[in-house]
Design an enzyme around this catalytic site. Structure first.
Site, PDB file in Angstrom:
ATOM      1  N   SER A 140       0.845  -1.188   0.000  1.00  0.00           N
ATOM      2  CA  SER A 140       0.000   0.000   0.000  1.00  0.00           C
ATOM      3  C   SER A 140       0.887   1.247   0.000  1.00  0.00           C
ATOM      4  O   SER A 140       1.683   1.431  -0.912  1.00  0.00           O
ATOM      5  CB  SER A 140      -0.959  -0.036   1.191  1.00  0.00           C
ATOM      6  OG  SER A 140      -1.995   0.889   1.023  1.00  0.00           O
ATOM      7  N   ASP A 189      -9.552  -3.714  -5.724  1.00  0.00           N
ATOM      8  CA  ASP A 189      -9.060  -2.836  -4.662  1.00  0.00           C
ATOM      9  C   ASP A 189      -9.612  -1.425  -4.867  1.00  0.00           C
ATOM     10  O   ASP A 189      -9.438  -0.823  -5.927  1.00  0.00           O
ATOM     11  CB  ASP A 189      -7.529  -2.829  -4.697  1.00  0.00           C
ATOM     12  CG  ASP A 189      -6.906  -2.152  -3.488  1.00  0.00           C
ATOM     13  OD1 ASP A 189      -7.616  -1.447  -2.753  1.00  0.00           O
ATOM     14  OD2 ASP A 189      -5.690  -2.340  -3.287  1.00  0.00           O
ATOM     15  N   HIS A 199      -8.219  -4.924  -1.256  1.00  0.00           N
ATOM     16  CA  HIS A 199      -6.955  -4.341  -0.813  1.00  0.00           C
ATOM     17  C   HIS A 199      -6.137  -5.311   0.037  1.00  0.00           C
ATOM     18  O   HIS A 199      -4.908  -5.295   0.000  1.00  0.00           O
ATOM     19  CB  HIS A 199      -7.241  -3.070  -0.009  1.00  0.00           C
ATOM     20  CG  HIS A 199      -6.031  -2.235   0.258  1.00  0.00           C
ATOM     21  ND1 HIS A 199      -5.292  -1.652  -0.744  1.00  0.00           N
ATOM     22  CD2 HIS A 199      -5.430  -1.883   1.418  1.00  0.00           C
ATOM     23  CE1 HIS A 199      -4.289  -0.963  -0.214  1.00  0.00           C
ATOM     24  NE2 HIS A 199      -4.348  -1.089   1.089  1.00  0.00           N
TER      25      HIS A 199
END
Length: 694
Positions: A546, A632, A667
């Site tokens: 991320s 995501d 995600h």
């Protein structure tokens, strides 16, 4: 691409240049067309990349299977969490060998201690079986599991795509039947009224920002909008306080907070603000029965603790002044005590404050023997509880759940994460070292290895980093990590600026126009491991996800010679494009973390100087594995897809770059635990191969 797996040819993404013009700067983006996941050409490219990655890693199949088996064999697959009391029940979750998802259960209270966790629990009631709810779906996630205060009803919300948009249902726990109430497109969390007649929930706007709080009365056809936040920097959340006296509505941006309280006995009433928002002032509220406790930064960067009367919640009286040595993270209030959660010396800390006749006693810190560890609040639902549940772990100590008797300080270990397969934790040891950043700042590094790993300049290392949002990567135990350690790998965490490990200044010095400190800190950590005699650059694999994936992309450009390989998971590598577009999910919220390049030329120039996609050059790069998910909503798949395409087209030599896209995930990757283990085994096998250990 070639069908010959012995010499696969990487896919070549078409170049379709478009211009991005801001502040007089023209950037030609040749791969922006990859954004549309509904385009057959885009999906075809992603599938071609997956096929190429599979062909390039086919030789690792036996290693992947071995690691998957190691994880499986070391994990107690039929297990349950430590039951936590709320009202007349003990609540817990349970896993069953062969099933992907947890069962959420409870049992009626019979005695003062929670039921033992080493076998079946008599009288168990299964409230929700995730496996049944998931059915044949490739993805399954829960956004809330919330029992009404009287224990009659269960609210739960389900996402079957990975896009973090949930459908909320209500289950009658007495009959096992679902009520007709069905609330689509809700966000995480929920809050019941005191009588269980009403449930509050949040909704997101088109930019995936939770911006509304709604009230649903059971059986009613129309829900009522309770609050809407129009400032696009702010998001909202809702919860029921521990003492069940108030519904708490929290609004916050990255820099500013505002909390409203609504009488839980009167769900149709009007919420009351604790303190109107002031730019730059953050605060959290705990309902302490006869008063409110407020953790805030109005007068100290590292936060202070104040009290306020219920009838005048904006009048704050300081209880603990903020200081430079510790960062106050929060306070848990109970009938007879308060537990402080703090950070000091790059470690977490819990301290007990008992109620006295005239207020609260001095904080008494819980001490631990290990030099590196993480202690954190556990599940504590009971307002009148005389014990406090907390979690403890380290790089060499499996996750452990304790109760501490608040009156005596006596601790009781309730459960430690089992590690099967004959693992002897005394075979491993942990270290704390400090790197020196280019500006002289000392950066802590937490490390773990088998005791028989020699510090001979040749040890293989996986170096992990994040460094954003004041999120601290505190030391944690991992069963999958043992598959690295037992092959001689040293695992290290670089506690770089942008995180919160050393207080608020550690965060402030790694965001906005100081963001490059995050990247140079990480490179300094890698160079320290070489200079101190642990390893050499080609024996280091960097890993981050991320915002930590942004870190991976940035250091790949900044210091490719410092690493032998890089794993970038759901990586935020096209940061400037994203932050320039306020129509994209979360962009406006993110301006207080990165700056607003749309309005500020200085921010634009600074972000462009480090955003990984813009800064790919014709230099030699280490091996790179990028992992993303099609659904995501936080970091779109297009970012790593564009990055990989540009690396292939631009980097010198024949860049060894792989892209793996999970086509049914969000995600956090695959949702089922066995699927997740296979995903982890894939990454670990690639790391070991890169380190020459396959």
């Amino acid at each position: 691409m070639s069908e010959n797996s012995s010499s696969p040819v990487p896919p070549v993404a078409a170049r379709k240049p478009v211009e991005r013009v801001h502040h007089g700067d023209v950037f030609v983006d040749e791969y922006e067309w990859l954004r549309d996941k509904g385009d057959d050409e885009v999906l075809g490219y992603l599938r071609a990349e997956n096929a190429y990655t599979e062909a390039r890693t086919a030789h690792l199949e036996s290693l992947r299977e071995a690691i998957f088996k190691e994880i499986s064999d070391r994990t107690l697959q039929t297990d349950l969490s430590v039951p936590a009391r709320r009202g007349g029940y003990w609540y817990y979750s349970r896993t069953i060998e062969g099933r992907q998802y947890s069962l959420h259960c409870r049992v009626k209270v019979d005695g003062d201690q929670p039921p033992a966790t080493d076998g079946e629990i008599a009288g168990e009631e299964v409230m929700l079986d995730g496996n049944e709810v998931a059915g044949d779906s490739e993805f399954f996630s829960l956004g809330t599991v919330d029992v009404s205060p009287d224990g009659r009803l269960l609210a739960y919300s389900v996402d079957l795509k990975g896009d973090e948009r949930f459908t909320l249902r209500i289950k009658d726990l007495d009959t096992g039947e679902l009520l007709p109430d069905e609330l689509p497109e809700v966000h995480y969390g929920s809050a019941w009224s005191a009588d269980g007649s009403t449930i509050f929930y949040t909704k997101v706007d088109d930019a995936w920002r939770p911006y509304q709080v709604w009230r649903h009365t059971l059986g009613a056809a129309d829900d009522v909008l309770v609050m809407e936040e129009t400032d696009e920097r702010f998001w909202v959340g809702v919860d029921l306080t521990r003492n069940e006296q108030a519904i708490m509505i929290a609004l916050g941006s990255k820099l500013t907070s505002e909390v409203w309280l609504l009488d839980a006995q009167n769900p149709a009433g009007d919420p009351v603000v604790v303190a109107a928002r002031r730019e730059g002032v953050e605060y959290d509220v705990e309902h302490a029965g006869d008063q409110l406790l407020i953790t805030h930064n109005a007068d100290a960067a590292n936060f202070s603790l104040a009290s306020a009367p219920l009838e005048s919640p904006g009048d704050w009286t300081t209880l603990i002044e903020g200081d430079e040595t510790s960062r106050l993270l929060g306070a848990d209030a109970f009938a007879d005590h308060v537990i402080l959660y703090r950070r000091r010396n790059a470690l977490t800390e819990l301290a007990i404050m008992r109620r006295t006749a005239d207020g609260f006693g001095a904080p008494e810190v819980l001490e631990f023997d290990e030099p590196i560890y993480t202690v954190s609040p556990g599940r504590n639902d009971e307002w009148h509880d005389t014990r406090y549940r907390f979690g403890y772990t380290s790089l060499v100590t499996p996750g452990s759940t304790y109760d501490v008797d608040v009156a005596t300080g006596e601790r009781r270990l309730l459960k430690q994460q089992p590690v099967l397969g004959g693992v002897d934790m005394s075979d491993y040891t942990q270290y704390r070292e400090w790197a020196t950043a280019p500006d002289g700042t000392k950066v802590p590094i937490s490390m773990v290895a088998r005791k028989d790993v020699a510090k001979d300049g040749n040890a293989p290392v996986v170096l992990y980093g994040y460094g954003s949002y004041e999120s601290s990567m505190d030391p944690w135990f991992s069963i999958p990590r043992l598959s690295l350690l037992d092959r001689g790998v040293v695992f290290a965490i670089a506690h770089i600026r942008g995180g919160g490990e050393l207080g608020r200044h550690w965060y402030d010095d790694g965001k906005m126009l100081t963001k490059r400190n995050t990247f140079t800190d990480f490179v300094a950590a890698a160079e320290h491991l070489v200079r101190s005699g642990w390893t050499r650059p080609e024996r280091i694999v960097a890993q981050g996800g991320s915002a930590g994936g942004l870190l991976m992309g940035a250091v790949a450009n900044l210091a490719p010679q410092a690493f032998g390989g890089i794993v970038a998971e759901v990586p935020f590598v096209d940061a400037l494009t994203t932050i320039l577009d306020p129509s994209l999910p979360l962009t406006v919220i993110e301006w207080e973390e990165w700056g607003n390049p749309l309005e500020d030329p200085a921010v634009y120039e600074y972000m462009k100087s480090y955003s990984p996609y813009e800064n790919v050059t014709a230099q030699h790069y280490p091996r790179i594995l990028a992992i993303t998910s099609l659904n995501d909503t936080r970091v779109f798949f297009v970012e790593p897809a564009k990055w990989v395409a540009k690396l292939r087209a631009t980097a010198a030599g024949d860049p060894d770059v792989l892209l793996k896209t999970e086509m049914d995930a969000g995600h956090g990757g695959r949702s089922g635990r066995y699927d997740a283990w296979r995903e982890v085994a894939f990454s670990l096998s690639w790391e070991l191969d890169t380190l020459g250990l396959s």
